[in-house]
Design an enzyme around this catalytic site. Structure first.
Site, PDB file in Angstrom:
ATOM      1  N   ARG A  17       0.840  -1.200   0.000  1.00 30.05           N
ATOM      2  CA  ARG A  17       0.000   0.000   0.000  1.00 30.05           C
ATOM      3  C   ARG A  17       0.874   1.248   0.000  1.00 30.05           C
ATOM      4  O   ARG A  17       1.557   1.540   0.979  1.00 30.05           O
ATOM      5  CB  ARG A  17      -0.931   0.008   1.213  1.00 30.05           C
ATOM      6  CG  ARG A  17      -1.812   1.253   1.276  1.00 30.05           C
ATOM      7  CD  ARG A  17      -3.023   1.094   2.190  1.00 30.05           C
ATOM      8  NE  ARG A  17      -2.671   1.081   3.603  1.00 30.05           N
ATOM      9  CZ  ARG A  17      -3.571   1.194   4.589  1.00 30.05           C
ATOM     10  NH1 ARG A  17      -4.868   1.302   4.293  1.00 30.05           N
ATOM     11  NH2 ARG A  17      -3.184   1.156   5.850  1.00 30.05           N
ATOM     12  N   ASP A  30      -3.738   3.135  13.813  1.00 35.10           N
ATOM     13  CA  ASP A  30      -2.920   3.769  12.783  1.00 35.10           C
ATOM     14  C   ASP A  30      -3.437   5.189  12.558  1.00 35.10           C
ATOM     15  O   ASP A  30      -4.226   5.702  13.353  1.00 35.10           O
ATOM     16  CB  ASP A  30      -2.866   2.936  11.502  1.00 35.10           C
ATOM     17  CG  ASP A  30      -4.201   2.850  10.765  1.00 35.10           C
ATOM     18  OD1 ASP A  30      -5.139   3.600  11.114  1.00 35.10           O
ATOM     19  OD2 ASP A  30      -4.307   2.039   9.833  1.00 35.10           O
TER      20      ASP A  30
END
Length: 542
Positions: free
Chosen positions: A172, A456
């Protein structure tokens, strides 16, 4: 063969203490020339699409609504098209583990027993120059099987299992909005997405083909089908550039913005020769709702983040539409994150949390998802059991078309269908979690254990966005306190003092606590709402 010409990209000097020793293995002239070409060809269109985001947000502010696009109705109505068939390495995705690309995580994730590892250069990775370059090195080393790690504290050593037991990597890159200030072209930073994608693709595309896999990607923060079209153009160019067959790349798009939820079929259509599936995020999706509808009045005010479960009516509409859309087009539908971190010191609390994880994964498997995310290796067997019970020996359940699902445009933004309100404790939690996460991020950590959950950047985004929304809406909590900027400042000061008392003066002084406190208040209280907190935060990062 002559040596490649020097790259036109300038590498901005950083403190030698934060420069990886093997940087030259990643930043070769040939690799940088490829990144420069990506920048020249595609950054102008990226800039146009970022401007389009702002225009669309202004339209949402004016109308307080969204709808499926009339101009793409033909794409949705055409039942003849499908995405490309999944490669063998991505056909069974029943459990995926996520995490940053530091050396220990790289080994543990590949060894975890999950079918896929989301190797994250985005929300689980603070984009220090050291993290950006070292993450690339760690993946190259893993593919070359020259990676190992010894924990200095415990003395424990880590090494890769046999190749057939390793997870398939889906990388990603950063979202379109982020820049990489350490690589510049004519004085301008290169988009972080092109740096992450370009370096990884250039170094590993052929290497992955030799391993029987391919360059696979998760695409974050996508807001429209036109952004998916740009990625598809990049994939076409990149495959020609390195001389690999068209269609080798596969991309899974995170549907983690409210606008993208209205364009899922169109996003798959734009990427159809390279599409692998869609993923149902959670915190970023809620963050996007707040960001886009922040001035839409009381009906768009979200309660405490933990009160917004995936069974909330508007979240259920989003996930069921995602499954139906994916399976209609032959794509994988991947579920959301189980962020719980097992605690072996408290068996009873551990079992209660695991029961919640099992229920969540049972629901996803029962709804037709083909796989789901976990944040910790200990959760891999839990999620696998849920999907094994439904899939058996089948690699996926794309044959479940979910034609029973019917979702209207209004269903996706029916926030007021949730019977829950913001609470004073919710404000305290948002301040606590936001402060703790931002402090760790400023020290270069993107995946952070906070109160038993792996958090996150999306965590900090939803935390500060809810604070902003509650103050803007003048929410009155159950204790009679009204959400005001002064109340938030008081709570933030109290929580900072509590953290100081908890960790001690030395740890507090050596951390980034005051900076984190100040930044949280800035992005939570400024009248001019920051599109992403990582933009001002990046200016504070080494």
């Amino acid at each position: 063969m002559s040596a490649p010409a020097p790259s036109p990209l300038a590498i901005v000097e950083v403190d030698p203490a934060h420069t990886p020793e093997r940087q030259g293995e990643v930043l070769t002239d040939a690799a940088l020339t490829f990144v420069a070409e990506l920048h020249r060809r595609f950054t102008p269109r990226r800039d146009e699409l970022l401007a389009r985001r702002a225009e669309r947000r202004a339209e949402i502010a004016r109308t307080s609504t969204l709808d499926f696009l009339p101009e793409t109705a033909g794409v949705r109505a055409d039942d003849s098209w499908k995405v490309a068939e999944a490669p063998a390495a991505l056909n069974d995705r029943r459990v995926e583990i996520t995490g940053p690309t530091d050396r220990k995580m790289t080994i543990n994730a590949l060894n975890s027993g999950a079918r896929v590892w989301l190797a994250d250069f985005e929300d689980a990775s603070a984009p220090t120059w050291e993290n950006v370059v070292s993450g690339q090195l760690n993946l190259i080393d893993a593919y070359e099987r020259r990676i190992d790690f010894t924990d200095a504290a415990s003395g424990k050593s880590y090494a890769l299992k046999p190749a057939e037991e390793l997870a398939t990597v889906v990388m990603r890159p950063r979202g379109w909005h982020l820049e990489e200030r350490h690589l510049q072209f004519e004085g301008r930073p290169v988009p972080g997405a092109l740096v992450d994608f370009g370096l990884y693709f250039f170094h590993n595309a052929r290497r992955l083909l030799d391993l029987g896999k391919g360059p696979y990607f998760y695409l974050p923060k996508t807001e429209s089908y036109l952004e998916a079209r740009l990625w598809n153009e990049i994939f076409v160019f990149a495959q020609d550039y390195v001389g690999i067959p068209q269609g080798t790349v596969r991309a899974t798009v995170l549907i983690e913005t409210i606008t993208a939820a209205y364009e899922m079929e169109e996003i798959l259509y734009e990427l159809r020769d390279h599409a692998s599936g869609l993923n149902a995020g959670r915190w970023d999706y809620l963050f996007s709702i707040v960001k886009n509808f922040r001035d839409g009045g009381a009906k768009f005010v979200l309660p405490d983040r933990n009160a917004v479960t995936m069974t909330a009516p508007f979240m259920r509409a989003y996930t069921e539409l995602l499954v139906r859309t994916c399976h209609k087009r032959g794509a994988h539908a991947i579920g959301g994150m189980a962020a719980f971190i097992p605690n072996r010191r408290d068996p009873e609390a551990n079992e209660r949390a695991l029961a919640k994880v099992r229920n969540d994964k049972d629901r996803e498997a029962g709804d037709g998802f083909d796989g789901s995310w976990v944040a910790h290796p200990d959760l891999v067997p839990v999620a696998r059991a849920s999907f094994d019970a439904v899939l058996g020996d089948k690699p996926n359940q794309k044959d479940r078309l979910r034609e029973d699902v019917s979702v209207s445009a209004a269903d996706l933004i029916a926030i007021d269908s949730l019977d829950a309100k913001p609470t004073y404790q919710g404000l305290i939690d948002a301040v606590q979690v936001g402060t703790r996460y931002i402090e760790a991020w400023l020290r270069g950590l993107g995946a952070v254990a906070i109160f038993g959950l792996m958090e996150d950047a999306a965590t900090a985004e939803i935390s500060r966005s809810q604070i902003w929304q509650w103050v803007d809406a003048g929410v009155v909590f159950e204790n009679g306190e009204k959400a005001t900027a002064d109340l938030v400042r008081t709570v933030a000061a109290e929580q900072l003092a509590a953290i100081r008392a908890e960790i001690g003066e030395d740890a507090f002084a050596s951390g980034k606590w005051q900076q984190a406190h100040d930044l949280l208040l800035r992005v939570a209280l400024d009248a001019d709402y920051a599109e992403f907190l990582t933009l001002p935060a990046y200016e504070l990062l080494v």
